[in-house]
Design a protein around this motif. Sequence first.
Motif, PDB file in Angstrom:
ATOM      1  N   LEU A  19       0.608  11.913 -23.589  1.00 36.98           N
ATOM      2  CA  LEU A  19      -0.600  12.432 -24.214  1.00 36.98           C
ATOM      3  C   LEU A  19      -0.097  13.461 -25.216  1.00 36.98           C
ATOM      4  CD1 LEU A  19      -3.877  13.460 -22.338  1.00 36.98           C
ATOM      5  CD2 LEU A  19      -3.310  14.095 -24.669  1.00 36.98           C
ATOM      6  N   ASP A  20      -0.034  13.050 -26.474  1.00 39.81           N
ATOM      7  CA  ASP A  20       0.643  13.837 -27.503  1.00 39.81           C
ATOM      8  C   ASP A  20      -0.325  14.298 -28.580  1.00 39.81           C
ATOM      9  OD1 ASP A  20       3.030  13.348 -26.200  1.00 39.81           O
ATOM     10  OD2 ASP A  20       3.552  11.626 -27.463  1.00 39.81           O
ATOM     11  N   ILE A  21       0.012  15.423 -29.172  1.00 44.90           N
ATOM     12  CA  ILE A  21      -0.666  15.913 -30.359  1.00 44.90           C
ATOM     13  C   ILE A  21       0.265  15.673 -31.539  1.00 44.90           C
ATOM     14  CG2 ILE A  21      -1.794  17.873 -31.464  1.00 44.90           C
ATOM     15  CD1 ILE A  21      -3.037  17.059 -28.777  1.00 44.90           C
ATOM     16  N   ILE A  22      -0.223  14.991 -32.567  1.00 41.67           N
ATOM     17  CA  ILE A  22       0.566  14.736 -33.766  1.00 41.67           C
ATOM     18  C   ILE A  22      -0.020  15.571 -34.896  1.00 41.67           C
ATOM     19  CG2 ILE A  22       1.397  12.985 -35.376  1.00 41.67           C
ATOM     20  CD1 ILE A  22       0.959  10.921 -33.157  1.00 41.67           C
ATOM     21  N   THR A  23       0.798  16.447 -35.469  1.00 38.79           N
ATOM     22  CA  THR A  23       0.312  17.347 -36.512  1.00 38.79           C
ATOM     23  C   THR A  23       0.165  16.611 -37.835  1.00 38.79           C
ATOM     24  OG1 THR A  23       2.493  18.061 -37.275  1.00 38.79           O
ATOM     25  CG2 THR A  23       1.571  19.203 -35.361  1.00 38.79           C
ATOM     26  N   LEU A  24      -0.484  17.280 -38.795  1.00 42.49           N
ATOM     27  CA  LEU A  24      -0.635  16.692 -40.126  1.00 42.49           C
ATOM     28  C   LEU A  24       0.718  16.476 -40.799  1.00 42.49           C
ATOM     29  CD1 LEU A  24      -3.719  18.611 -41.578  1.00 42.49           C
ATOM     30  CD2 LEU A  24      -3.640  16.324 -40.603  1.00 42.49           C
ATOM     31  N   GLU A  25       1.722  17.252 -40.380  1.00 45.85           N
ATOM     32  CA  GLU A  25       3.071  17.091 -40.936  1.00 45.85           C
ATOM     33  C   GLU A  25       3.850  15.990 -40.236  1.00 45.85           C
ATOM     34  OE1 GLU A  25       1.773  20.064 -40.078  1.00 45.85           O
ATOM     35  OE2 GLU A  25       1.283  20.642 -42.135  1.00 45.85           O
ATOM     36  N   GLY A  26       3.254  15.352 -39.209  1.00 46.06           N
ATOM     37  CA  GLY A  26       3.910  14.255 -38.522  1.00 46.06           C
ATOM     38  C   GLY A  26       4.719  14.661 -37.307  1.00 46.06           C
ATOM     39  N   GLU A  27       4.696  15.931 -36.941  1.00 48.84           N
ATOM     40  CA  GLU A  27       5.444  16.385 -35.766  1.00 48.84           C
ATOM     41  C   GLU A  27       4.681  16.010 -34.496  1.00 48.84           C
ATOM     42  OE1 GLU A  27       7.376  20.501 -33.877  1.00 48.84           O
ATOM     43  OE2 GLU A  27       6.080  20.576 -35.650  1.00 48.84           O
ATOM     44  N   THR A  28       5.407  15.500 -33.499  1.00 51.06           N
ATOM     45  CA  THR A  28       4.802  15.113 -32.229  1.00 51.06           C
ATOM     46  C   THR A  28       5.029  16.211 -31.199  1.00 51.06           C
ATOM     47  OG1 THR A  28       5.115  12.747 -32.656  1.00 51.06           O
ATOM     48  CG2 THR A  28       4.792  13.414 -30.370  1.00 51.06           C
ATOM     49  N   GLU A  30      -1.464  24.167 -34.304  1.00 47.12           N
ATOM     50  CA  GLU A  30      -0.518  23.571 -35.249  1.00 47.12           C
ATOM     51  C   GLU A  30      -1.163  22.513 -36.147  1.00 47.12           C
ATOM     52  OE1 GLU A  30       2.474  24.620 -35.662  1.00 47.12           O
ATOM     53  OE2 GLU A  30       2.355  26.077 -34.039  1.00 47.12           O
ATOM     54  N   LYS A  31      -2.429  22.665 -36.455  1.00 42.59           N
ATOM     55  CA  LYS A  31      -3.127  21.722 -37.338  1.00 42.59           C
ATOM     56  C   LYS A  31      -2.977  20.280 -36.858  1.00 42.59           C
ATOM     57  CE  LYS A  31      -1.755  22.572 -41.493  1.00 42.59           C
ATOM     58  NZ  LYS A  31      -1.731  22.443 -42.965  1.00 42.59           N
ATOM     59  N   ALA A  32      -3.601  19.995 -35.744  1.00 40.14           N
ATOM     60  CA  ALA A  32      -3.521  18.656 -35.160  1.00 40.14           C
ATOM     61  C   ALA A  32      -4.167  17.635 -36.080  1.00 40.14           C
ATOM     62  CB  ALA A  32      -4.207  18.641 -33.797  1.00 40.14           C
ATOM     63  N   GLY A  33      -3.482  16.510 -36.259  1.00 36.74           N
ATOM     64  CA  GLY A  33      -4.024  15.419 -37.054  1.00 36.74           C
ATOM     65  C   GLY A  33      -4.440  14.236 -36.205  1.00 36.74           C
ATOM     66  N   LYS A  34      -3.775  14.069 -35.033  1.00 41.84           N
ATOM     67  CA  LYS A  34      -4.083  12.946 -34.156  1.00 41.84           C
ATOM     68  C   LYS A  34      -3.811  13.346 -32.711  1.00 41.84           C
ATOM     69  CE  LYS A  34      -2.700   9.440 -37.565  1.00 41.84           C
ATOM     70  NZ  LYS A  34      -1.733   8.353 -37.862  1.00 41.84           N
ATOM     71  N   VAL A  35      -4.526  12.686 -31.814  1.00 38.97           N
ATOM     72  CA  VAL A  35      -4.208  12.735 -30.391  1.00 38.97           C
ATOM     73  C   VAL A  35      -3.867  11.311 -29.979  1.00 38.97           C
ATOM     74  CG1 VAL A  35      -5.064  13.192 -28.071  1.00 38.97           C
ATOM     75  CG2 VAL A  35      -5.696  14.713 -29.939  1.00 38.97           C
ATOM     76  N   SER A  36      -2.668  11.120 -29.456  1.00 39.29           N
ATOM     77  CA  SER A  36      -2.193   9.791 -29.074  1.00 39.29           C
ATOM     78  C   SER A  36      -1.950   9.774 -27.571  1.00 39.29           C
ATOM     79  CB  SER A  36      -0.898   9.463 -29.827  1.00 39.29           C
ATOM     80  OG  SER A  36      -0.380   8.212 -29.422  1.00 39.29           O
ATOM     81  N   TYR A  37      -2.401   8.706 -26.908  1.00 39.65           N
ATOM     82  CA  TYR A  37      -2.230   8.657 -25.461  1.00 39.65           C
ATOM     83  C   TYR A  37      -2.044   7.225 -24.986  1.00 39.65           C
ATOM     84  CZ  TYR A  37      -7.234   7.491 -25.622  1.00 39.65           C
ATOM     85  OH  TYR A  37      -8.444   6.912 -25.902  1.00 39.65           O
TER      86      TYR A  37
END
Length: 500
Positions: free
Chosen positions: A270-279, A324-331
């Motif tokens: 269950l990850d948060i992916i920032t707008l900069e692409g960091e997981t 950290e400016k989340a762009g996506k939540v991936s799970y």
Amino acid sequence: MKLWMVALCLFTFMSCTDIDLDQDFELDTSEVELAVPLFSSQMSIPAIADVSKINGNIEILQDGTIQVNYRGDVVEQSSTQIFPPIPGIFDLPIIDTVQSIQLPANAQDQISRAVIGDTNIDFTFGIDASELVEIEVTLPELSLNGEVFRRTFTIDNRNGDQSTIASGLISIEDHTLLPSNNQLTLRYRAIDEQGQSMILPMATIGFDVFTFNYVEGIFAERTFDIKGDIITIDLFSKWISGGVDFKDPKVTLVVDNSFGMPTKSKVNFLDIITLEGETLNLESSLLSNGIEFEYPSIEEAGSVKETTVIFDKTNSNIQALFSEKAGKVSYDIDALINEGRPQDPGFLTDSSFFRIQVEVNLPIDGKVNDLVLQETTDLDLSSYDEVASMELDHIISNGFPMDMVIQVYFDDATGMELDSLYDNGGLAIDAASLGQDGLVNNSSNIEGTTMIDAIKMETIKNAKSIRVVGRFDTQLYNDPVRLLDIYNLDITMGAKIKLQ
């Protein structure tokens, strides 16, 4: 004629905002001056939070706090995906008058009771002699409305023209099956013309694919991939720098389960992916230990049990992740059935399912760290040479409890900055004042005029877009800021244009 062309240009110049057309153009004949209202706009949180209507919504909580919610797609697995139908049996030889038939089920699953679905059975019998034989077949573990499955057949080969008989497909839908050790007993009695019992030289039984409306028993441990999803967080899509330190962000996991057996989650990630692409990994004991799903008891067959799990700042590192400016939540989530509990009886029906939905809840009640909001609009002043200078008058009312700095940039066709409107980095506006209840009681207001001379106009005429940028910062305050739906930033701007 050219005066109206200039007015039309400036009207187009600020077309991204609301223009008050009720104001009059004023012409100073001595100085050839044109007064033009440019725009009047009101910015609120729903305007800042560029929330997709597809997977998001803005909710006003009871205390007036604004919460942005994002929902992932519903992920669902049905009983046929988790417990597929049992393969059929074709032309299984019957070698004796009493024979056990092993159901081709998982050897580790012990079925104690089942209601058959759309399944058919068939028999074939044959004799060698030219005689008449009466055959009765029973399946003691299979019944319908309390009546044991029983069929009779006659082979009349006295003329030598019927040595075999085939039953054709016989439906056993809705029959109740009570197997022992996953076995079904077949009994037949064949009587010849002399009344003597006999073993038939040829007999077979067959089933097409076994389907069940209901199955009860002890099921082996299983791991099922319920698959995952990606939730796009577009709250930050217009924010080009900075971040929000949310006071209490949440990720809510809702599981609907109608399988009647112990089930536990296995969250692969269950990850948060920032707008900069960091997981960034969400960490919580709930993830490492697994989540026990509620499930209906055998007496509650047909009902659905809901389990809701909330990951928040008390049980995870989610607060730090969403700064950290989340762009996506991936799970990605699996279901573990009967883990460590293989002796517990359970059930499933043909309509049983797992349904999982993940929701992200972001109450905008926290600290804003040098957050930048920007809007860009097309601009073309290249054909207007008559403008000698321009005054821009502004009236700004800040109803947000945050200090703000506003700047207007003029960019060329490549997006390169040519010039800006305000000196010293921008126009600073104090935060609105707060009352003892923590709510805004007075807006912060400023009025002013900015001169654009002929030299600056020469540069601006080459611009192809205008970019309005606003910066917000609450880091100087000790307490988090609550952003309510009643807070607004009001901007009114007009121009006085002097012509050559």
